[in-house]
Scaffold this motif. Structure first.
Motif, PDB file in Angstrom:
ATOM      1  N   ALA A  67       0.392  33.464  -8.182  1.00 16.87           N
ATOM      2  CA  ALA A  67      -0.871  33.057  -7.552  1.00 16.87           C
ATOM      3  C   ALA A  67      -0.619  32.013  -6.472  1.00 16.87           C
ATOM      4  O   ALA A  67      -1.174  32.091  -5.367  1.00 16.87           O
ATOM      5  CB  ALA A  67      -1.829  32.528  -8.612  1.00 16.87           C
ATOM      6  N   SER A  68       0.228  31.049  -6.781  1.00 16.72           N
ATOM      7  CA  SER A  68       0.546  30.007  -5.810  1.00 16.72           C
ATOM      8  C   SER A  68       1.235  30.588  -4.579  1.00 16.72           C
ATOM      9  O   SER A  68       0.888  30.254  -3.434  1.00 16.72           O
ATOM     10  CB  SER A  68       1.444  28.948  -6.465  1.00 16.72           C
ATOM     11  N   ALA A  69       2.187  31.479  -4.806  1.00 16.71           N
ATOM     12  CA  ALA A  69       2.924  32.083  -3.686  1.00 16.71           C
ATOM     13  C   ALA A  69       2.022  32.954  -2.826  1.00 16.71           C
ATOM     14  O   ALA A  69       2.129  32.951  -1.587  1.00 16.71           O
ATOM     15  CB  ALA A  69       4.098  32.903  -4.223  1.00 16.71           C
ATOM     16  N   VAL A  70       1.143  33.709  -3.448  1.00  8.61           N
ATOM     17  CA  VAL A  70       0.221  34.566  -2.700  1.00  8.61           C
ATOM     18  C   VAL A  70      -0.698  33.713  -1.834  1.00  8.61           C
ATOM     19  O   VAL A  70      -0.910  34.011  -0.648  1.00  8.61           O
ATOM     20  CB  VAL A  70      -0.583  35.463  -3.662  1.00  8.61           C
ATOM     21  N   ARG A  71      -1.248  32.670  -2.407  1.00  8.19           N
ATOM     22  CA  ARG A  71      -2.131  31.787  -1.614  1.00  8.19           C
ATOM     23  C   ARG A  71      -1.377  31.156  -0.448  1.00  8.19           C
ATOM     24  O   ARG A  71      -1.872  31.106   0.681  1.00  8.19           O
ATOM     25  CB  ARG A  71      -2.713  30.686  -2.503  1.00  8.19           C
ATOM     26  N   GLU A  72      -0.173  30.652  -0.727  1.00 10.97           N
ATOM     27  CA  GLU A  72       0.602  29.935   0.296  1.00 10.97           C
ATOM     28  C   GLU A  72       1.018  30.836   1.449  1.00 10.97           C
ATOM     29  O   GLU A  72       1.225  30.357   2.575  1.00 10.97           O
ATOM     30  CB  GLU A  72       1.833  29.306  -0.341  1.00 10.97           C
ATOM     31  N   THR A  73       1.154  32.131   1.197  1.00 11.93           N
ATOM     32  CA  THR A  73       1.601  33.052   2.243  1.00 11.93           C
ATOM     33  C   THR A  73       0.450  33.844   2.863  1.00 11.93           C
ATOM     34  O   THR A  73       0.676  34.798   3.608  1.00 11.93           O
ATOM     35  CB  THR A  73       2.669  34.016   1.695  1.00 11.93           C
ATOM     36  N   GLY A  74      -0.784  33.468   2.542  1.00 14.44           N
ATOM     37  CA  GLY A  74      -1.934  34.050   3.227  1.00 14.44           C
ATOM     38  C   GLY A  74      -2.692  35.122   2.489  1.00 14.44           C
ATOM     39  O   GLY A  74      -3.670  35.671   3.023  1.00 14.44           O
ATOM     40  N   GLY A  75      -2.273  35.449   1.280  1.00  8.42           N
ATOM     41  CA  GLY A  75      -2.975  36.455   0.496  1.00  8.42           C
ATOM     42  C   GLY A  75      -4.095  35.862  -0.345  1.00  8.42           C
ATOM     43  O   GLY A  75      -4.440  34.686  -0.213  1.00  8.42           O
ATOM     44  N   GLN A  76      -4.650  36.679  -1.229  1.00  9.86           N
ATOM     45  CA  GLN A  76      -5.794  36.258  -2.036  1.00  9.86           C
ATOM     46  C   GLN A  76      -5.592  36.644  -3.492  1.00  9.86           C
ATOM     47  O   GLN A  76      -4.886  37.612  -3.804  1.00  9.86           O
ATOM     48  CB  GLN A  76      -7.077  36.875  -1.475  1.00  9.86           C
ATOM     49  N   VAL A  77      -6.234  35.881  -4.392  1.00  9.20           N
ATOM     50  CA  VAL A  77      -6.053  36.046  -5.839  1.00  9.20           C
ATOM     51  C   VAL A  77      -7.368  36.474  -6.482  1.00  9.20           C
ATOM     52  O   VAL A  77      -8.424  35.875  -6.217  1.00  9.20           O
ATOM     53  CB  VAL A  77      -5.553  34.735  -6.479  1.00  9.20           C
ATOM     54  N   PHE A  78      -7.259  37.480  -7.356  1.00  6.51           N
ATOM     55  CA  PHE A  78      -8.432  38.027  -8.040  1.00  6.51           C
ATOM     56  C   PHE A  78      -8.191  38.038  -9.548  1.00  6.51           C
ATOM     57  O   PHE A  78      -7.195  38.589 -10.019  1.00  6.51           O
ATOM     58  CB  PHE A  78      -8.725  39.444  -7.539  1.00  6.51           C
ATOM     59  N   TRP A  79      -9.109  37.419 -10.279  1.00  5.18           N
ATOM     60  CA  TRP A  79      -9.034  37.359 -11.734  1.00  5.18           C
ATOM     61  C   TRP A  79     -10.037  38.363 -12.301  1.00  5.18           C
ATOM     62  O   TRP A  79     -11.247  38.225 -12.106  1.00  5.18           O
ATOM     63  CB  TRP A  79      -9.363  35.946 -12.217  1.00  5.18           C
ATOM     64  N   ILE A  80      -9.518  39.383 -12.962  1.00  5.38           N
ATOM     65  CA  ILE A  80     -10.347  40.476 -13.457  1.00  5.38           C
ATOM     66  C   ILE A  80     -10.722  40.219 -14.914  1.00  5.38           C
ATOM     67  O   ILE A  80      -9.862  39.906 -15.739  1.00  5.38           O
ATOM     68  CB  ILE A  80      -9.607  41.823 -13.334  1.00  5.38           C
ATOM     69  N   GLN A  81     -12.012  40.371 -15.216  1.00  7.94           N
ATOM     70  CA  GLN A  81     -12.484  40.156 -16.581  1.00  7.94           C
ATOM     71  C   GLN A  81     -13.052  41.446 -17.168  1.00  7.94           C
ATOM     72  O   GLN A  81     -14.043  41.993 -16.675  1.00  7.94           O
ATOM     73  CB  GLN A  81     -13.545  39.055 -16.599  1.00  7.94           C
ATOM     74  N   ASN A  82     -12.384  41.922 -18.208  1.00 10.60           N
ATOM     75  CA  ASN A  82     -12.875  43.070 -18.958  1.00 10.60           C
ATOM     76  C   ASN A  82     -14.221  42.701 -19.565  1.00 10.60           C
ATOM     77  O   ASN A  82     -14.362  41.644 -20.175  1.00 10.60           O
ATOM     78  CB  ASN A  82     -11.858  43.423 -20.050  1.00 10.60           C
ATOM     79  N   THR A  83     -15.211  43.566 -19.402  1.00  5.77           N
ATOM     80  CA  THR A  83     -16.580  43.188 -19.749  1.00  5.77           C
ATOM     81  C   THR A  83     -17.299  44.319 -20.475  1.00  5.77           C
ATOM     82  O   THR A  83     -17.225  45.484 -20.068  1.00  5.77           O
ATOM     83  CB  THR A  83     -17.368  42.820 -18.475  1.00  5.77           C
ATOM     84  N   HIS A  84     -18.006  43.946 -21.536  1.00  4.74           N
ATOM     85  CA  HIS A  84     -18.884  44.890 -22.244  1.00  4.74           C
ATOM     86  C   HIS A  84     -20.330  44.581 -21.909  1.00  4.74           C
ATOM     87  O   HIS A  84     -20.734  43.427 -21.855  1.00  4.74           O
ATOM     88  CB  HIS A  84     -18.696  44.783 -23.755  1.00  4.74           C
ATOM     89  N   ASP A  85     -21.102  45.645 -21.647  1.00  2.00           N
ATOM     90  CA  ASP A  85     -22.552  45.498 -21.625  1.00  2.00           C
ATOM     91  C   ASP A  85     -23.159  46.652 -22.415  1.00  2.00           C
ATOM     92  O   ASP A  85     -22.467  47.584 -22.812  1.00  2.00           O
ATOM     93  CB  ASP A  85     -23.109  45.412 -20.201  1.00  2.00           C
ATOM     94  N   GLU A  86     -24.444  46.568 -22.680  1.00  2.81           N
ATOM     95  CA  GLU A  86     -25.076  47.533 -23.577  1.00  2.81           C
ATOM     96  C   GLU A  86     -25.003  48.963 -23.051  1.00  2.81           C
ATOM     97  O   GLU A  86     -24.972  49.914 -23.829  1.00  2.81           O
ATOM     98  CB  GLU A  86     -26.543  47.127 -23.833  1.00  2.81           C
ATOM     99  N   SER A  87     -24.966  49.131 -21.735  1.00  2.00           N
ATOM    100  CA  SER A  87     -24.903  50.482 -21.188  1.00  2.00           C
ATOM    101  C   SER A  87     -23.614  51.196 -21.571  1.00  2.00           C
ATOM    102  O   SER A  87     -23.558  52.429 -21.600  1.00  2.00           O
ATOM    103  CB  SER A  87     -25.056  50.446 -19.660  1.00  2.00           C
ATOM    104  N   CYS A  88     -22.559  50.405 -21.868  1.00  2.00           N
ATOM    105  CA  CYS A  88     -21.276  51.008 -22.236  1.00  2.00           C
ATOM    106  C   CYS A  88     -21.387  51.837 -23.519  1.00  2.00           C
ATOM    107  O   CYS A  88     -20.632  52.798 -23.710  1.00  2.00           O
ATOM    108  CB  CYS A  88     -20.214  49.929 -22.427  1.00  2.00           C
ATOM    109  N   LEU A  89     -22.290  51.462 -24.399  1.00  2.00           N
ATOM    110  CA  LEU A  89     -22.414  52.173 -25.669  1.00  2.00           C
ATOM    111  C   LEU A  89     -22.793  53.636 -25.455  1.00  2.00           C
ATOM    112  O   LEU A  89     -22.387  54.509 -26.216  1.00  2.00           O
ATOM    113  CB  LEU A  89     -23.443  51.480 -26.562  1.00  2.00           C
ATOM    114  N   GLU A  90     -23.551  53.897 -24.392  1.00  2.21           N
ATOM    115  CA  GLU A  90     -23.942  55.269 -24.079  1.00  2.21           C
ATOM    116  C   GLU A  90     -23.025  55.887 -23.038  1.00  2.21           C
ATOM    117  O   GLU A  90     -22.543  57.013 -23.209  1.00  2.21           O
ATOM    118  CB  GLU A  90     -25.385  55.305 -23.583  1.00  2.21           C
ATOM    119  N   SER A  91     -22.755  55.155 -21.953  1.00  2.00           N
ATOM    120  CA  SER A  91     -21.989  55.733 -20.854  1.00  2.00           C
ATOM    121  C   SER A  91     -20.508  55.876 -21.181  1.00  2.00           C
ATOM    122  O   SER A  91     -19.790  56.622 -20.512  1.00  2.00           O
ATOM    123  CB  SER A  91     -22.150  54.883 -19.593  1.00  2.00           C
TER     124      SER A  91
END
Length: 236
Positions: A67-91
């Protein structure tokens, strides 16, 4: 940490097909995104996790270095969060049909927004300029279930470094879909974590043979720093 074992015959097959062992070593740091998949308490914290992967704690220092190296060299960092919502029970009913009811209940408890399980692991070096993105399936690149691909394209990012947990499920799913939606994709060998060396290495091998590149944390950082320096020199 996982013991990384990529057979020489696999490397030779990649070279024969692509002409090089690392087809994306020429990555443009300014167009590179670090994608950190599911390093959440729901996979890492004893007593909270619905699918505990203790190895995920071991890769945190490497993820932070990247993350530090990506930021320092001009890139960007994305933190992905696995998520449950009620629609998942059907879909996504097929997932729950294959899962014991008590396991489903625990997943809902640890993956719903606002819960301790949904939160990112506290030792991750998350900065204000980074971005958190929710996903509602294993893959962070599956159309309709994550905004990540559109966000990356809007920011001019065409190369993704995949890290996180678990290697052979959400990370590999994300990496494969990233490649098939036309992103240059690298899985970081010691920046992903699975529940066993066998599952980890099998996933890396399968991805490397057909879908994209694999590199260690040190190799990625070396590419980022060298390529960023070359770009600066060319601009002078």
């Amino acid at each position: 940490m996982h013991k990384i074992e990529i057979p020489q015959r696999v490397v030779e097959s990649v070279v024969a097909r692509r002409g090089t062992a690392h087809p994306f070593a020429d990555l443009d740091p300014a167009k590179t995104a670090l994608v950190v998949v599911d390093l959440q308490n729901g996979f890492m914290m004893d007593g909270v996790a619905h699918a505990l992967c203790t190895m995920a704690r071991e890769i945190v220092p490497n993820v932070n270095r990247l993350a530090s190296a990506v930021r320092e060299t001009g890139g960007q960092v994305f933190w992905i969060q696995n998520t449950h919502d009620e629609s998942c029970l059907e879909s996504w009913s097929n997932l729950h049909a294959m899962t014991l009811p008590e396991k489903t209940a625990k997943r809902i408890e640890s993956m719903s927004e606002g819960t301790l399980g949904h939160e990112l692991w506290a030792d991750l070096d998350v900065k204000l300029d980074d971005m958190k993105v929710l996903k509602y399936r294993y893959s962070a690149f599956l159309p309709g279930y994550s905004d990540l691909p559109d966000i990356l394209r809007a920011r001019g990012l065409d190369t993704v470094l995949i890290t996180g947990t678990v290697t052979n499920v959400c990370c590999e799913s994300s990496a494969r879909d990233a490649m098939m939606t036309n992103f240059k994709t690298i899985m970081v060998t010691d920046g992903n974590a699975a529940t066993s060396d066998e599952e980890h290495n099998s996933s890396l091998i399968n991805f490397y043979l057909t879908f994209g590149d694999i590199m260690s944390t040190d190799e990625v950082i070396d590419c980022l720093t060298k390529n960023a320096a070359a770009t600066r020199s060319a601009a002078e």
